[in-house]
Design a protein around this motif. Sequence first.
Motif, short mmCIF file in Angstrom:
data_model
loop_
_atom_site.label_atom_id
_atom_site.label_comp_id
_atom_site.label_asym_id
_atom_site.label_seq_id
_atom_site.Cartn_x
_atom_site.Cartn_y
_atom_site.Cartn_z
N SER A 710 0.84 -1.21 0.00
CA SER A 710 0.00 0.00 0.00
C SER A 710 0.87 1.25 0.00
CB SER A 710 -0.92 0.01 1.22
OG SER A 710 -1.81 -1.09 1.18
N PRO A 711 0.50 2.25 -0.81
CA PRO A 711 1.32 3.46 -0.92
C PRO A 711 1.19 4.41 0.27
CG PRO A 711 -0.62 3.66 -2.30
CD PRO A 711 -0.65 2.27 -1.74
N VAL A 712 0.33 4.08 1.24
CA VAL A 712 0.14 4.91 2.43
C VAL A 712 0.52 4.08 3.65
CG1 VAL A 712 -1.49 6.30 3.74
CG2 VAL A 712 -1.78 6.04 1.28
N THR A 713 1.19 4.68 4.62
CA THR A 713 1.61 3.95 5.82
C THR A 713 0.49 3.96 6.86
OG1 THR A 713 2.53 5.91 6.90
CG2 THR A 713 3.99 4.67 5.42
N LEU A 714 0.57 2.99 7.79
CA LEU A 714 -0.38 2.99 8.90
C LEU A 714 -0.23 4.22 9.76
CD1 LEU A 714 -0.45 -0.73 10.16
CD2 LEU A 714 -2.13 0.46 8.75
N GLY A 715 1.02 4.71 9.88
CA GLY A 715 1.25 5.93 10.65
C GLY A 715 0.52 7.11 10.05
N LYS A 716 0.53 7.21 8.73
CA LYS A 716 -0.17 8.29 8.04
C LYS A 716 -1.68 8.19 8.27
CE LYS A 716 -0.85 11.44 4.71
NZ LYS A 716 -0.47 12.86 4.84
N LEU A 717 -2.23 6.97 8.14
CA LEU A 717 -3.65 6.79 8.34
C LEU A 717 -4.06 7.12 9.77
CD1 LEU A 717 -4.26 3.43 6.40
CD2 LEU A 717 -4.88 5.74 5.67
N HIS A 718 -3.25 6.71 10.73
CA HIS A 718 -3.54 7.00 12.13
C HIS A 718 -3.54 8.50 12.37
CE1 HIS A 718 -2.72 7.36 16.50
NE2 HIS A 718 -3.55 6.32 16.57
N LYS A 719 -2.60 9.18 11.76
CA LYS A 719 -2.51 10.64 11.92
C LYS A 719 -3.73 11.33 11.34
CE LYS A 719 0.64 14.50 11.01
NZ LYS A 719 1.92 14.90 10.36
N LEU A 720 -4.32 10.76 10.27
CA LEU A 720 -5.51 11.33 9.65
C LEU A 720 -6.79 11.03 10.41
CD1 LEU A 720 -4.74 10.56 5.89
CD2 LEU A 720 -4.78 12.81 6.97
N GLY A 721 -6.70 10.20 11.45
CA GLY A 721 -7.87 9.89 12.26
C GLY A 721 -8.48 8.54 11.99
N ILE A 722 -7.87 7.74 11.10
CA ILE A 722 -8.35 6.40 10.82
C ILE A 722 -7.90 5.47 11.94
CG2 ILE A 722 -8.24 4.44 9.23
CD1 ILE A 722 -9.80 6.81 8.13
N ARG A 723 -8.84 4.71 12.51
CA ARG A 723 -8.51 3.83 13.63
C ARG A 723 -8.70 2.35 13.30
NH1 ARG A 723 -6.29 7.59 14.60
NH2 ARG A 723 -6.33 8.98 16.40
N TYR A 724 -9.25 2.04 12.12
CA TYR A 724 -9.50 0.64 11.79
C TYR A 724 -9.00 0.35 10.37
CZ TYR A 724 -12.61 1.05 15.81
OH TYR A 724 -13.11 1.29 17.05
N VAL A 725 -8.27 -0.75 10.23
CA VAL A 725 -7.80 -1.18 8.92
C VAL A 725 -7.99 -2.69 8.79
CG1 VAL A 725 -6.09 0.66 8.61
CG2 VAL A 725 -5.43 -1.48 9.71
N GLN A 726 -8.07 -3.13 7.53
CA GLN A 726 -8.27 -4.55 7.25
C GLN A 726 -7.41 -4.93 6.05
OE1 GLN A 726 -12.36 -5.59 6.56
NE2 GLN A 726 -11.89 -7.58 5.68
N GLY A 727 -6.80 -6.10 6.10
CA GLY A 727 -5.99 -6.56 4.98
C GLY A 727 -4.95 -7.56 5.43
N TYR A 728 -3.96 -7.77 4.57
CA TYR A 728 -2.90 -8.75 4.86
C TYR A 728 -1.76 -8.09 5.63
CZ TYR A 728 -5.26 -11.64 1.36
OH TYR A 728 -6.18 -12.39 0.67
N ILE A 729 -2.09 -7.49 6.74
CA ILE A 729 -1.07 -6.78 7.52
C ILE A 729 -0.30 -7.75 8.39
CG2 ILE A 729 -0.65 -4.83 9.07
CD1 ILE A 729 -3.56 -3.95 8.35
N VAL A 730 -1.00 -8.66 9.02
CA VAL A 730 -0.34 -9.63 9.91
C VAL A 730 -0.55 -11.06 9.41
CG1 VAL A 730 -0.42 -8.17 11.96
CG2 VAL A 730 -2.40 -9.61 11.40
N GLY A 731 -0.75 -11.21 8.10
CA GLY A 731 -0.90 -12.54 7.55
C GLY A 731 -2.18 -12.68 6.75
N LYS A 732 -2.28 -13.78 6.01
CA LYS A 732 -3.44 -14.03 5.18
C LYS A 732 -4.62 -14.54 6.03
CE LYS A 732 -0.96 -15.10 0.92
NZ LYS A 732 -0.75 -16.08 -0.17
N ALA A 733 -5.82 -14.41 5.43
CA ALA A 733 -7.02 -14.93 6.09
C ALA A 733 -6.91 -16.45 6.21
CB ALA A 733 -8.26 -14.54 5.30
N GLY A 734 -7.51 -17.01 7.28
CA GLY A 734 -7.47 -18.45 7.50
C GLY A 734 -8.70 -18.92 8.22
N ASN A 735 -8.75 -20.20 8.53
CA ASN A 735 -9.93 -20.76 9.20
C ASN A 735 -9.84 -20.69 10.71
OD1 ASN A 735 -7.98 -22.66 9.63
ND2 ASN A 735 -9.06 -24.34 8.60
N GLU A 736 -8.80 -20.08 11.24
CA GLU A 736 -8.63 -19.92 12.69
C GLU A 736 -8.68 -18.45 13.07
OE1 GLU A 736 -4.93 -21.77 13.62
OE2 GLU A 736 -5.69 -23.81 13.35
#
Length: 756
Positions: A710-736
């Motif tokens: 992603s061309p935008v960092t989490l730090g930038k989003l947090h600074k803009l007031g965004i508090r929730y993100v979804q995606g492959y940040i800490v790994g792919k989706a799974g059944n657990e």
Amino acid sequence: MNTNGTTYAVLIGINSYNDSRNLPNLEYAEKDCQDLYEVITNPETGIFCPENVTLLLGENANTNNVWELLFREIVTKPNNNDTVLVYFSGHGFILGEQNQKAYLGTYDVDIVNLLTKNRRAGLRMDDLYEDIFSISPAKCVLFILDSCHSGAFVPSITKGINTEISKIQTDEKLVDKGLFSQESGRVAIVSCPPDLPSYESKEFENSIFTHYLIRGLKGGAVEKETGEVTVDSLLTYIRNHAPSKQLPGRYGQDYGRIVIAKSSPGWEYENTQKQTIINVSENQLKSQINFQLNPLKNPFESYKFFIDRLIQFLKDDFPVSNIESRILEAVRYTCEADFVAVIRQTKNNWIVREQSSFKVEELSQETYIKNIIAQISPIISLRKNIFNPDYHGSYLIDEESDCAKVFMFVPLPSKSTKDLMIICGLSKNLYFLEEVYGRILGSLYSATYELTYVQNSLLEAAIIDDLKKTYGYVSLELYYRRFQLFCERLNEMIIHFQPILYLSPKRPYIYSWEALARDPQISSVPNDLFKAAELWGLQFMLELDIYFIRTAVVAYHKAYMNNPGRRRSEDIQELSVNVYPQSLMHEAYFQAVKEIIADEELIQPEKLILEISEKLPLPDNLEVFRKQLGTYVRDLKIGFAIDDFGVGHASVSRLIGLNPAHVKIDRDILQQVTINPNSIDIICRFVLDLVSEGRSHAPKVVIEGFDSTSPVTLGKLHKLGIRYVQGYIVGKAGNEIGRLDTQQRDYLKNIISSTD
């Protein structure tokens, strides 16, 4: 159309063109306009005064005159309570191979000049919309486009292609659906569906579409309740009476009830006289109980046998080297051909890509292939339009052989190559030398592009889907078979879970989860199921949504029970499940959700969030839709989210009116940063301000699709007031499901705290 305002009309018709080489003559375009003029200005049924209707015909309909007339009648004259009708009968075409633009054919348009010198030396549809339709003060602008039989696809036509063989360009591709969905009170009616021509008729002495348009305006489309003809009643009339190859389309939203003809004198009396009340006794009903209703014959019924033979052959074991050869062998067997091959046209010659087995004893396979290519290559090389995607196949007969043989050519869709399936040595009297059979064979082979092995159900589904997309309908038997295939595949699907993260430089954590559909064979999204549901409509959507809501909740509960230390119902986090807007309006889906949440051991109602995608249009009556959502919230205590905000059909009015618990901004928004570095700042602040305006509990704003690219960092989003993100940040989706581990938490703290 509000009859309290003034009504204006512009009728444009062109029979012959200055550029007659590329735009062949039409017979009835000008007469279409004259006949329509007589109907809409008729004092008994018309609502247009003759002085407010302008006819522009033939040589007078040059580019400058048409532009000036439309600007005067649509932009200058009307006020905000008026209505304008624009009718065009003539040629329309698409220009360009990459950056395609749609044009209406004016009398003086020069195709070669448009191609080689000035792309704006013609009447472009996007210019018309932006500079005239969209800025008109009129309450309603109705655009009716009847682009007739001999129109052609450009630039192919400028290369000397035989117009008898070339497929024509249809109205629905001339009109950009997006244009007429942006403004209220703007509606376009086109004379035919995609990939089909618009025809003229010597019998009617009009185009077929305009013939039924006029009949509807004369009273055929009158609403029984009001005695008036509206846009909706007129469309219904034409669709019910015109041939299947000439069914109109409509684009536009929030245009209200537009009246285009009034009731005739004595209509109310005549309508009452025509009504017949039939009383049927209970005994009469019982006496008919043994009667069986049978559907009328459908032209597609005969093709099911052919499809069944193809698929049955593929079910049998057959030693071939790859899936493409297996398909060609099935075609050879089903068509009783000598030989089937896929050949590709290169710069200087033809090459054989794939081939079936060979059943001609007199010649070797190599000699046979060389002879075929030598004979047919000059013919098909000259007819370059054989590769037009709107052209489903052709054949030629070899009368010189001892027994007349037929060669059938089917173009295969490809963006970068020119591939042709050739079926050789067919009997002259075979029944399947028809366009539909060519389409079936082409779609069967094309379906192999995304397969690594023969999957009969997917191949059969691809054939039926392609028939539906191409012709707009299939037989009832094929429809039921397609639904059966859909359900069988749907029941194989599983659920994976993707975390929605709460951003905090001190304590990031998993806030909730979204249920994602997965194909267990390849662990990816079953896009074919979603495409099929959107193609075939409500029954398919409903089946899909009910299956996934049940499967998701059960799988979520199971995953929680397998998660040590978090087995209490109060520990369960929110679960989001996607749903089509159309399903939410159906009682069967409401009851399915009600049954699921009745068992609070599975999930508490307030923990279930239904995500409504904005990639599909919401129901036409938004007020009824909002009330239905209110029923879910009030009676079932569940919440809603707006998914894919920022793309497709998303709009501010919908966002405000639906009162969602979550708003998810689509990942495509993030990519705008590469074009405009400030875009993410503007969008995030706009959405945050929008959702919080006048609310004590503002919806949560979630950025979707975030990952390491992603061309935008989490730090930038947090600074803009965004508090929730979804995606492959800490790994792919799974059944657990689970918590963030120490390493993941530290990683998130670091990148959230960073301001780079």
